[in-house]
Structures are given as structure tokens and as C-alpha cells.
Enzyme design. Structure first.
Site, mmCIF file in Angstrom:
data_model
loop_
_atom_site.group_PDB
_atom_site.id
_atom_site.type_symbol
_atom_site.label_atom_id
_atom_site.label_comp_id
_atom_site.label_asym_id
_atom_site.label_seq_id
_atom_site.Cartn_x
_atom_site.Cartn_y
_atom_site.Cartn_z
ATOM 1 N N LYS A 131 0.845 -1.192 0.000
ATOM 2 C CA LYS A 131 0.000 0.000 0.000
ATOM 3 C C LYS A 131 0.884 1.248 0.000
ATOM 4 O O LYS A 131 1.956 1.259 0.609
ATOM 5 C CB LYS A 131 -0.897 -0.030 1.245
ATOM 6 N N SER A 206 -9.510 1.707 2.491
ATOM 7 C CA SER A 206 -8.585 2.528 1.748
ATOM 8 C C SER A 206 -7.524 1.730 0.996
ATOM 9 O O SER A 206 -6.748 2.297 0.221
ATOM 10 C CB SER A 206 -7.893 3.513 2.703
ATOM 11 N N SER A 230 -10.201 -1.036 6.302
ATOM 12 C CA SER A 230 -9.502 -0.721 5.056
ATOM 13 C C SER A 230 -8.776 -1.881 4.395
ATOM 14 O O SER A 230 -8.354 -1.759 3.245
ATOM 15 C CB SER A 230 -8.504 0.420 5.300
#
Length: 560
Positions: A131, A206, A230
Site C-alpha cells: 500500500k 482505503s 480498510s
């Protein structure tokens, strides 16, 4: 005079595009009316038969062939890199692309194996995506903020050092929403990530870039983060497995983040994969590296094989699972309820006991977590955005649909005083105590002499919705505040015939009524359906093992 923020964003996007090897650019991209993108990588002509074999292999096969030298790290990394670039062109899932660096690392690993006759570590040669917020030395982590473009990391995050020492090959970074605090993925720098199963739907957030990339098999294992869902929301929406560990089980030091200093309900890092084995191998490799010696906030708890063998759960025999059908506020759509029923039947056939889980103060838990976030979130976001003049994103709805009602799922509130925040944090403590007692009391009804072994819950009250329409993370947030380990397992996909709308006479509230009556199976065409398996705090080994049992039961029920 500061440079126009839109020019900075355009320049960054152009440099990202320039990092893609020209020979990996699609010459026949799917038409815009093609919604399901999942089969395209195998048929687009850029991947060889061996590339396809490598990238569609399970984690156990990959690690075994890499460790033996049957597949070189260079060959495997190249195959996944090509597929990741295809995924980028289909879903816009990547941020940083560093091909030459990753391939050079793969060559080093191959040389080590050849010269020493053994792998570097348990993840030898395995490409791993990260990420965007996870720092890699010399690579940017702008985290969707124009203000942070050009800031290259001075050092690796602790997790990256650990992964490399275990033999892994970090090779791409993945897209996120500006601020991270959205259950969808869009920012002013890289744009929007779509769902590979239906590009009109969100990939979640996210860690939406990770969800889309892993779902297209552009990465065998990806690393996301989770403060309110997320990891789990993108995993569920994109049809992958994903683990939200408890606080401190995976080291976070060296990452960039929003709301730094908010330590009451911290964000955690965790893996996404296309099988439970990928989750287990990642967690065991990281924990075996003793991360508490490198990150002072990492929990000093070794990988416990006895816990993985379910010593506290009857050694995995005749377990008692409890299903949370709804949270007492919003009843999930028909496909999600069908997914829960499918899991229940599969577990019962496998010899396990299944009871209902009645939610305890879930609405109060959601509100408490939002109050903790809201204490300083708005000031935090604005402090970063003002550096470039970029606006803080207030809706995930695409511009061309801006006439739709706003979908602000989390709106920062006015800042709280220190004393006011302390009262909320005290309430969090009390809720955790109450929920622990509530879980322990289930020993009286399970029939095993133990409390419920794990909870099976929806991940959201719907499958992946259209862009801008993911208005709730309640079904994941509850476990963040309680700090329970939770692992997402894909179950099926929305079926427009089986999952037809069903009438209901009673509703919890007007929002529940609107949610139920607005359901249209055509909207969610081809969207994955998933559940999450929830265990107690720091019970990652047992949650992984119980998830393996659930996954095996599901596959057996389907004849897989």
C-alpha cells in the site's frame, strides 16, 4: 509563488506512466462497456503460458518452486510485474512502479540460492505489493496528497526490511484515497481505482489498490492497512482473502499515515492474498522476525503453533461459530444474507455447531470510534492539504454523477478538548470490557463448554456498490474498536436470479428501510460476496486456522 497543485498532480501521473515498460502496454484494451475485467489478463496476449501458470498458482506452489529453484525469482517477479501493469491499465490500482529495482533484487536472490543451496528466507523470491503509505527507501509515499509529491523515503519501513530479510521482493505500491479515511479509493494525484469484477463498482478502500491488484492476480500477497475496515472492505468487494490483525502484531514503524498521534484506535498493517496460505505465510514470516526488536510498538508475541493448532478451541473439532446476521441497525442485502446462510450450511455439514450472535451495543461502538477519529481529523487533513492548496476530498462520487446526493460516510467533527477525548477513550475501554464479558458468557449456550469460538459476520451490508456509494463501514469498524482479529473469506458472487429483492415488513429505522428497498441486483452484477471470521484480540493464529476450516467447508460444499 507555489506551483499550481493540478500541475503537480499531472506531472506525477505522467512520471508514473513513463515508468511502465513500453512492451507491457496494452495494444487491445477492453472496450469501456466491458464490465468484468477478471479474464482479460489471461487473454490479452501480453502474458506467456508460463506467465499465466506462475501468476495463477497458489501461494504454496509459488513458495515451493521458488525455494527449490524450479522457478527463478526473476521469472516469477517478471510474470507478476507484467500482470500488475496489465491490472494497472484495467483498474488504475498502482502508484509507484520500480521495475528495474525489483528485477535486480530478484537476480540477487537467484544468485544467493545458486551459490548457497538454500533460500534466503521463508518468502524467498515472492513478489509482494505494498500500500502506498508503506515506505520504501528512495521511493515516494505521497499517500494521495499532492502536498507530498516528491518526498522520497529516507529509509524502509520496518516491515519492508523484515520482508526483504525473509526473501520477498517488493515491486509495486498501490493506490489509496486521499487521507486514507475513506472506504473507497480516489485521490487528486492518481485518480480512481475500479473493481475488476465490475468496473462500475468501487474496489473499496482505503486499500482499494491492493484489493484490485490481488484480485487480478497481479500480486500473490499484498500489504494493506486497516483502521476501520480498510483491508477487509477491499478484500470483500474484490473477492480476495484479507486479515486485519490486532494492534501491534505487524510492525507499523516507518510508514506515513493520517492522524498520527491518534493511538487510541490505531491503524494496523495486514496481508491480502488469493488464498489463506498467503495470509499465514506472511504473518508467520513477519512474526518470526521478532518485529518487537525493530518497532517499540510491536507486540512481543512469538508465532504460536499451539494456537494455530487450536489448542484453545477443541483442536478444531466440533467448533461453535456464531453468525451475526445483522447489527441491529442495517439489515444486509439478500446476497450478503445468502452468503451467511451458505457458510452456516457448509459448517454444519462439516460437523460444527452454528448459533446466532446478537449484537451488543454496536451502534454505540460505531459512534465512539467516530468520536475518537473526529477529535482532530479535520485539522490533520487541512494541515497537509494547505501545503499545496489542493482541496480535501468531501465525496467519492464521480464528477459526472455529482448531481447525486453526497456520500460523506465520515465527516470530521469539531475538535474535542483533551478532557472530552479522554471521556470518549474511557467509554471505549468500558465497551471493550463489556464485550469481553458478553463473549465469555456464551459458554452457557455453545454446548462445547467453551465460549463461541469465532463470529461469522458480514463485511458490509451490501456487495461492492457503485463509485461514491459506499456509505458505511459499520460492519468492520466495530472490530477495530474492540481490537479483534478478523479474516475475510470470499463465498460467492451476486446472482441476479437467486438474489432477487425480498419483501420486509419491519425495519430498524428509516435508513434501514431505504437501504433495503433501494436494492437492485442488476446494480451489483458480478460483485463478490464475502464474510469475515472474527476472533479475539491477538488471536491471529487461531483466526487463520479457523478461517482455513471455514474455507475448506465452503469448498467442500461446492465440490472443489
Amino acid at each position: 509563488m507555489p506551483q499550481d497543485w493540478t500541475a503537480l498532480a499531472s506531472g506525477k501521473k505522467a512520471s508514473q506512466q513513463a515508468a511502465i515498460p513500453k512492451e507491457w502496454l496494452l495494444f487491445n484494451p477492453p472496450s469501456l462497456d466491458t464490465q468484468d475485467l477478471t479474464e482479460f489478463p489471461d487473454t490479452c496476449g501480453l502474458l506467456t503460458e508460463e506467465d499465466i501458470q506462475i501468476t495463477t498458482s497458489d501461494t504454496e506452489t509459488l513458495l515451493s518452486k521458488l525455494a527449490s529453484g524450479e522457478w527463478s525469482s526473476l521469472k516469477v517477479t517478471t510474470a507478476f510485474y507484467k500482470r500488475a501493469i496489465i491490472a494497472q491499465q484495467l483498474t488504475n490500482c498502482l502508484t509507484e512502479i520500480f521495475v528495474e529495482r525489483a528485477l535486480a533484487r530478484a537476480v540477487e536472490l537467484d544468485d544467493y540460492l545458486k551459490n548457497n543451496g538454500k533460500p534466503v528466507g521463508p518468502l524467498h523470491g515472492l513478489p509482494i505489493s505494498l500500500k502506498d503509505q508503506i515506505n520504501v527507501k528512495g521511493i515516494e509515499s505521497c499517500m494521495g496528497y499532492v502536498s507530498w509529491i516528491g518526498r522520497k523515503a529516507d529509509n524502509n519501513a520496518v516491515l519492508v526490511d523484515i520482508l526483504e530479510s525473509a526473501g520477498a521482493v517488493p515491486f509495486v505500491k498501490t493506490n489509496i484515497p486521499q487521507t486514507l479515511m475513506w472506504p473507497e479509493t480516489f485521490n487528486h494525484v492518481f485518480g480512481r481505482t475500479c473493481n475488476p469484477h465490475n468496473r462500475s463498482l468501487t474496489s473499496g478502500g482505503s486499500s482499494g489498490g491492493e484489493g484490485a491488484l490481488v484480485a487480478l492476480r497481479g500480486s500473490p500477497v499484498g500489504v494493506g492497512s486497516d483502521i476501520g475496515g480498510s483491508i477487509r472492505i477491499p478484500s470483500a468487494f474484490c473477492g480476495t482473502y484479507g486479515l486485519r490483525p490486532s494492534y501491534g502484531r505487524v510492525p507499523y514503524a516507518g510508514c506515513v499515515n493520517s492522524m498520527e498521534g491518534q493511538d487510541s484506535v490505531p491503524s494496523v498493517l495486514g496481508p491480502l492474498s488469493n488464498d489463506v496460505a498467503g495470509i499465514k505465510h506472511f504473518m508467520k514470516a513477519v512474526i518470526d522476525a521478532k518485529p518487537w526488536l525493530k518497532d517499540p510498538l510491536a507486540v512481543r508475541k512469538r508465532w504460536n503453533e499451539e494456537e494455530y493448532n487450536l489448542i484453545d478451541h477443541g483442536y478444531g473439532k466440533n467448533l461453535c461459530f456464531a453468525i451475526l446476521w445483522d447489527d441491529g441497525d442495517t439489515v444486509p442485502h439478500p446476497p450478503i444474507l445468502r452468503g451467511l446462510e451458505t457458510v452456516k450450511k457448509a459448517l454444519e455439514v462439516a460437523g460444527h455447531h452454528v448459533i446466532d450472535w446478537k449484537p451488543l451495543k454496536h451502534i454505540e461502538i460505531y459512534e465512539t470510534l467516530r468520536d475518537i477519529w473526529g477529535a482532530g481529523a479535520e485539522e490533520d487533513y487541512n494541515a497537509v492539504a494547505i501545503l499545496s492548496g489542493e482541496p480535501v476530498i468531501s465525496t467519492m462520487i464521480p464528477e459526472e454523477q455529482s448531481a447525486l446526493s453526497a456520500s460523506e460516510w465520515f465527516r470530521p467533527t469539531e475538535g474535542a478538548s483533551a478532557y472530552q477525548l479522554w471521556q470518549v477513550q474511557k467509554k471505549k475501554r468500558d465497551l471493550r470490557q463489556e464485550y469481553l464479558r458478553y463473549w465469555e458468557e456464551t459458554a452457557a449456550i455453545t454446548g462445547t463448554g467453551r465460549p463461541v469460538d469465532a463470529i461469522i459476520s458480514p463485511v458490509a451490508p451490501y456487495a461492492a456498490p457503485p463509485h461514491g456509494m459506499n456509505k458505511s463501514a459499520n460492519y468492520t469498524m466495530v472490530w477495530n474498536l474492540l481490537d479483534y482479529a478478523a479474516l475475510v473469506i470470499p463465498v460467492s458472487k451476486v446472482d441476479e436470479t437467486i438474489d432477487a429483492p425480498k419483501p420486509r415488513k419491519e425495519f430498524y429505522n428509516d435508513a434501514d428501510k431505504t437501504h433495503w428497498e433501494s436494492y437492485n441486483p442488476e446494480t451489483y452484477k458480478n460483485a463478490p460476496v464475502a464474510v469475515q471470521v472474527i476472533g479475539r484480540t491477538l488471536e491471529e493464529e487461531a483466526v487463520i486456522a479457523m478461517s482455513e476450516l471455514v474455507d475448506k467447508a465452503l469448498k467442500s460444499s461446492k465440490g472443489i
